[in-house]
Write a protein that holds these residues in place. Structure first.
Motif, mmCIF file in Angstrom:
data_model
loop_
_atom_site.group_PDB
_atom_site.id
_atom_site.type_symbol
_atom_site.label_atom_id
_atom_site.label_comp_id
_atom_site.label_asym_id
_atom_site.label_seq_id
_atom_site.Cartn_x
_atom_site.Cartn_y
_atom_site.Cartn_z
ATOM 1 N N GLY A 420 0.771 -1.232 0.000
ATOM 2 C CA GLY A 420 0.000 0.000 0.000
ATOM 3 C C GLY A 420 0.801 1.281 0.000
ATOM 4 O O GLY A 420 0.220 2.371 0.002
ATOM 5 N N THR A 421 2.134 1.175 -0.003
ATOM 6 C CA THR A 421 2.968 2.385 0.078
ATOM 7 C C THR A 421 3.709 2.718 -1.215
ATOM 8 O O THR A 421 4.129 3.859 -1.403
ATOM 9 N N GLY A 422 3.929 1.724 -2.069
ATOM 10 C CA GLY A 422 4.758 1.931 -3.250
ATOM 11 C C GLY A 422 6.230 2.053 -2.932
ATOM 12 O O GLY A 422 7.041 2.359 -3.818
ATOM 13 N N ILE A 423 6.624 1.798 -1.686
ATOM 14 C CA ILE A 423 8.005 2.003 -1.232
ATOM 15 C C ILE A 423 8.772 0.690 -1.262
ATOM 16 O O ILE A 423 8.444 -0.265 -0.545
ATOM 17 N N LEU A 424 9.808 0.644 -2.085
ATOM 18 C CA LEU A 424 10.705 -0.509 -2.100
ATOM 19 C C LEU A 424 11.596 -0.483 -0.863
ATOM 20 O O LEU A 424 12.112 0.567 -0.463
ATOM 21 N N LEU A 425 11.807 -1.643 -0.266
ATOM 22 C CA LEU A 425 12.595 -1.734 0.956
ATOM 23 C C LEU A 425 13.962 -2.351 0.687
ATOM 24 O O LEU A 425 14.117 -3.246 -0.138
ATOM 25 N N ASN A 426 14.929 -1.852 1.400
ATOM 26 C CA ASN A 426 16.337 -2.229 1.208
ATOM 27 C C ASN A 426 16.633 -3.647 1.678
ATOM 28 O O ASN A 426 15.833 -4.280 2.375
ATOM 29 N N ASN A 427 17.832 -4.124 1.303
ATOM 30 C CA ASN A 427 18.390 -5.335 1.933
ATOM 31 C C ASN A 427 19.789 -5.023 2.470
ATOM 32 O O ASN A 427 20.738 -5.777 2.292
ATOM 33 N N GLU A 428 19.874 -3.878 3.163
ATOM 34 C CA GLU A 428 21.158 -3.400 3.661
ATOM 35 C C GLU A 428 21.722 -4.231 4.800
ATOM 36 O O GLU A 428 22.916 -4.125 5.107
ATOM 37 N N MET A 429 20.926 -5.055 5.425
ATOM 38 C CA MET A 429 21.468 -5.884 6.512
ATOM 39 C C MET A 429 22.543 -6.826 5.999
ATOM 40 O O MET A 429 23.365 -7.325 6.776
ATOM 41 N N ASP A 430 22.569 -7.058 4.674
ATOM 42 C CA ASP A 430 23.628 -7.892 4.093
ATOM 43 C C ASP A 430 24.986 -7.217 4.174
ATOM 44 O O ASP A 430 26.016 -7.872 4.017
ATOM 45 N N ASP A 431 25.019 -5.903 4.434
ATOM 46 C CA ASP A 431 26.294 -5.204 4.547
ATOM 47 C C ASP A 431 26.953 -5.401 5.900
ATOM 48 O O ASP A 431 28.102 -5.004 6.100
ATOM 49 N N PHE A 432 26.238 -5.975 6.862
ATOM 50 C CA PHE A 432 26.884 -6.407 8.093
ATOM 51 C C PHE A 432 27.694 -7.677 7.819
ATOM 52 O O PHE A 432 27.475 -8.360 6.803
ATOM 53 N N SER A 433 28.590 -8.002 8.718
ATOM 54 C CA SER A 433 29.293 -9.286 8.649
ATOM 55 C C SER A 433 28.389 -10.346 9.260
ATOM 56 O O SER A 433 28.216 -10.397 10.484
ATOM 57 N N ALA A 434 27.775 -11.176 8.400
ATOM 58 C CA ALA A 434 26.894 -12.228 8.905
ATOM 59 C C ALA A 434 27.676 -13.205 9.780
ATOM 60 O O ALA A 434 27.171 -13.730 10.768
ATOM 61 N N LYS A 435 28.943 -13.403 9.393
ATOM 62 C CA LYS A 435 29.855 -14.257 10.148
ATOM 63 C C LYS A 435 31.262 -13.786 9.806
ATOM 64 O O LYS A 435 31.599 -13.682 8.620
ATOM 65 N N PRO A 436 32.090 -13.417 10.792
ATOM 66 C CA PRO A 436 33.429 -12.919 10.489
ATOM 67 C C PRO A 436 34.177 -13.835 9.532
ATOM 68 O O PRO A 436 34.209 -15.056 9.696
ATOM 69 N N GLY A 437 34.731 -13.230 8.468
ATOM 70 C CA GLY A 437 35.479 -13.990 7.483
ATOM 71 C C GLY A 437 34.656 -14.485 6.320
ATOM 72 O O GLY A 437 35.204 -15.019 5.352
ATOM 73 N N THR A 438 33.318 -14.314 6.380
ATOM 74 C CA THR A 438 32.439 -14.761 5.301
ATOM 75 C C THR A 438 32.127 -13.592 4.380
ATOM 76 O O THR A 438 31.676 -12.547 4.848
ATOM 77 N N PRO A 439 32.351 -13.696 3.068
ATOM 78 C CA PRO A 439 32.092 -12.587 2.146
ATOM 79 C C PRO A 439 30.616 -12.231 2.082
ATOM 80 O O PRO A 439 29.748 -13.099 2.196
ATOM 81 N N ASN A 440 30.334 -10.949 1.880
ATOM 82 C CA ASN A 440 28.951 -10.529 1.673
ATOM 83 C C ASN A 440 28.612 -10.592 0.195
ATOM 84 O O ASN A 440 29.328 -11.203 -0.600
ATOM 85 N N GLY A 441 27.513 -9.959 -0.208
ATOM 86 C CA GLY A 441 27.062 -10.047 -1.589
ATOM 87 C C GLY A 441 28.020 -9.445 -2.598
ATOM 88 O O GLY A 441 27.923 -9.728 -3.791
ATOM 89 N N PHE A 442 28.951 -8.601 -2.145
ATOM 90 C CA PHE A 442 29.930 -8.002 -3.042
ATOM 91 C C PHE A 442 31.321 -8.615 -2.859
ATOM 92 O O PHE A 442 32.307 -8.071 -3.339
ATOM 93 N N GLY A 443 31.394 -9.738 -2.127
ATOM 94 C CA GLY A 443 32.660 -10.427 -1.946
ATOM 95 C C GLY A 443 33.554 -9.819 -0.889
ATOM 96 O O GLY A 443 34.696 -10.238 -0.714
ATOM 97 N N LEU A 444 33.043 -8.830 -0.148
ATOM 98 C CA LEU A 444 33.853 -8.182 0.878
ATOM 99 C C LEU A 444 33.844 -9.000 2.160
ATOM 100 O O LEU A 444 32.797 -9.468 2.618
ATOM 101 N N ILE A 445 35.022 -9.141 2.748
ATOM 102 C CA ILE A 445 35.165 -9.871 3.997
ATOM 103 C C ILE A 445 35.149 -8.872 5.149
ATOM 104 O O ILE A 445 35.804 -7.834 5.102
ATOM 105 N N GLY A 446 34.374 -9.170 6.176
ATOM 106 C CA GLY A 446 34.286 -8.291 7.333
ATOM 107 C C GLY A 446 34.635 -9.013 8.607
ATOM 108 O O GLY A 446 34.766 -10.243 8.638
#
Length: 577
Positions: A420-446
């Motif tokens: 009902g809002t027309g507002i697309l919602l982000n998936n920015e939580m993927d930019d956190f380190s889900a698990k230290p040493g595991t790459p995110n969606g852009f291959g970055l290790i945190g």
């Protein structure tokens, strides 16, 4: 002041016909030609460079009618939410860097998303303790509390001259009356249909009732989004973070498996921070501080490179690219260890951006041989101190400048439109380190500095940057591109300062990228094959991949403003008057 959209919208009917025009220095709007990248756009009074032509035109009209760069930047931000839905947004967040001519001040506005109160470190791990990508990318848990509306309001309230109703009016009209679907928008909606189509609330917004795709030339009306924008115009940010819109967002996120509540939305705050600063060959480089990693590492890499005769080595020569790649891999190694939200972790900004630390890192670079990434570890930068994004740049006639980068993370974010809002919602939580040493969606290790915590902002590569010359804005630039934002912005700066390119030449030049892991130089197809062979002879692995970034840049010269939109993506336009 009344912002009148009708003349603007009628003028845009002829926009495609103007794309091949030669740039001129005149009072009429000029559009950067993708057919002749050697020439930038000229303008005398004000300029907007953005990824989408309608949004650029909205910004220029605000400038033309007396608004300043901040007014125009906020208007462009809201317009892009309508015209560039894959990255422009209300449901995401970002960073805005401002130079204010009065008082010669620089301000960084952090409106990055925040983790909900019920978020926790292991929320994206499966029963085996491994990171589950879908949970952080296409799930209700992927959605961070959006910051864009609060960020735009903060910028306008503190540094603009127009009201929120005035600058948001063009976006409302574009959503309500509809936009003509461009070939770029049509192809992106078709290409991302799997992610978008899985959400029942998204389908009727971006696809026909029978499920067919919008074709170029058709009209896309976003009535729900128009209503959401009207609530913001009427009630300010409370029209988004409280009331009906907030209820709809929280309900949609929870129905998709997330944990966001109305209280999370009501608690969101955008904050002002001190920009990071560095010196490079007599120029001052001002950029975004943490939770952006971009500003810190652009300055860190420039510090490593300043001791080398980059200009005499030549633009995109093997020797220049070798030094750049070696500097990149060392900066990205440090990124994995030290960067995070400064409200939750101590980030050694002074150490990372110090020339002495850079000198020590550069001393370990072999000028003729690549260093394997396995031999590179995060350094010791003491002391501590107490791909689908979009960028736009704005400069006004008074010398104010805005560099803004904001995003939903992936193209169209999570793909979820709040019912009902027309507002697309982000998936920015993927930019956190889900698990230290595991790459995110852009291959970055945190690491632990960027682990999930309630109320924390995820680390970002977004790097809105302003280069100053003799205390005046000289180059306003930035780019989308995920992990490649930092190196893309770096190369535009070096092309202008080291190689004397104009802004369009600096934009069009071939790009490379190295991010420590994977241990490879990512190169665009236009890189000279002989150069590639020379780099491989030095021990580099060179992988040719699709083009990187979409810079939107403005240069301030004695002759006037020069601007250029990146030819790598369709639909962008630099406009001036």
């Amino acid at each position: 002041m009344k912002i009148v959209m009708k003349p603007l919208l009628s003028a845009l009917v002829a926009l495609p016909l103007m794309l091949g025009a030669q740039p001129v220095q005149a009072e009429q709007p000029s559009i950067y030609s993708h057919m002749d990248v050697a020439h930038p756009v000229w303008a005398a009074n004000g300029m907007v460079a953005s990824q989408e032509a309608l949004a650029s035109a909205v910004g220029v009209e605000i400038l033309r009618q007396g608004g300043n760069a901040v007014d125009a930047a906020v208007a462009v931000g809201f317009a892009l939410a309508v015209t560039l839905p894959r990255a422009g947004n209300l449901g995401g967040g970002g960073f805005m860097l401002l130079h204010l001519a009065e008082g010669n001040r620089d301000v960084a506005i952090d409106y990055r998303e925040m983790a909900p109160a019920k978020a926790h470190r292991d929320m994206f791990l499966n029963e085996q303790g491994e990171a589950e990508a879908k949970l952080s990318r296409e799930h209700g848990l992927a959605v961070g509390v959006p910051g864009t509306v609060k960020g735009m309001e903060l910028a306008l309230k503190n540094y603009g001259t127009l009201s929120l109703k005035q600058v948001i009016a063009p976006a409302i009209e574009l959503a309500e009356k509809g936009i003509t679907v461009t070939p770029d928008l049509s192809s992106s909606l078709q290409g991302l249909k799997r992610r978008l189509w899985q959400w029942p609330s998204t389908r009727p917004v971006f696809y026909h009732p029978d499920g067919s795709d919008y074709q170029a030339g058709e009209r896309l009306v976003q009535a729900d989004l128009a209503r959401s924008l009207k609530r913001i115009a009427e009630h300010g940010s409370d029209g988004f973070y409280k009331g009906e819109t907030a209820r709809q967002i929280a309900r949609s996120v929870r129905q998709a498996g997330g944990v966001m509540t109305e209280a999370d939305l009501a608690a969101y705050t955008a904050v002002e921070r001190q920009p990071v600063r560095g010196q490079y060959r007599g120029y001052e480089v001002i950029s975004m501080p943490p939770p952006s990693s971009g500003g810190v590492h652009i300055i860190q890499m420039l510090n490593m490179l300043e001791g080398q005769p980059i200009s005499s080595m030549g633009a995109n020569s093997a020797q220049t690219l070798h030094w750049m790649a070696e500097s990149m891999r060392r900066a990205y190694a440090d990124r994995s260890e030290y960067l995070g939200d400064p409200d939750f972790t101590q980030v050694p900004v002074t150490g990372l951006t110090s020339r002495s630390y850079a000198k020590a890192l550069a001393a370990a670079i072999n000028p003729n041989k690549a260093t394997p990434s396995s031999d590179i570890k995060p350094g010791n930068p003491i002391p501590y101190e107490s791909d689908q994004t979009t960028h736009y740049s704005v400069v006004d006639k008074w010398g104010n400048a805005v560099s803004n980068t904001y995003t939903l993370n992936f193209s169209y974010g999570s793909g979820l439109v709040a019912e009902g809002t027309g507002i697309l919602l982000n998936n920015e939580m993927d930019d956190f380190s889900a698990k230290p040493g595991t790459p995110n969606g852009f291959g970055l290790i945190g690491g632990e500095a960027n682990e999930v915590q309630p109320g924390k902002r995820p680390l970002s590569s977004m790097s809105p940057t302003i280069v100053m010359k003799q205390q005046q804005p000289f180059l306003v630039t930035g780019s989308p591109g995920g992990s490649r934002i930092i190196t893309t912005t770096l190369q535009v700066i070096m092309n202008v300062i080291d190689h004397g390119m104009n802004v369009a030449e600096a934009t069009a030049a071939s790009r490379i990228h190295h991010q420590w892991w994977p241990d490879e130089i990512r190169a665009e197809k236009s890189l000279n094959p002989d150069t590639k062979r020379l780099l491989e002879a030095m021990g580099h692995k060179v992988t040719v991949k699709p083009s990187m970034g979409s810079t939107q840049s403005i240069m301030v010269t004695e002759q006037g403003l020069l601007g250029a939109s990146d030819p790598r993506r369709r639909g962008a336009a630099t406009l001036g008057y």
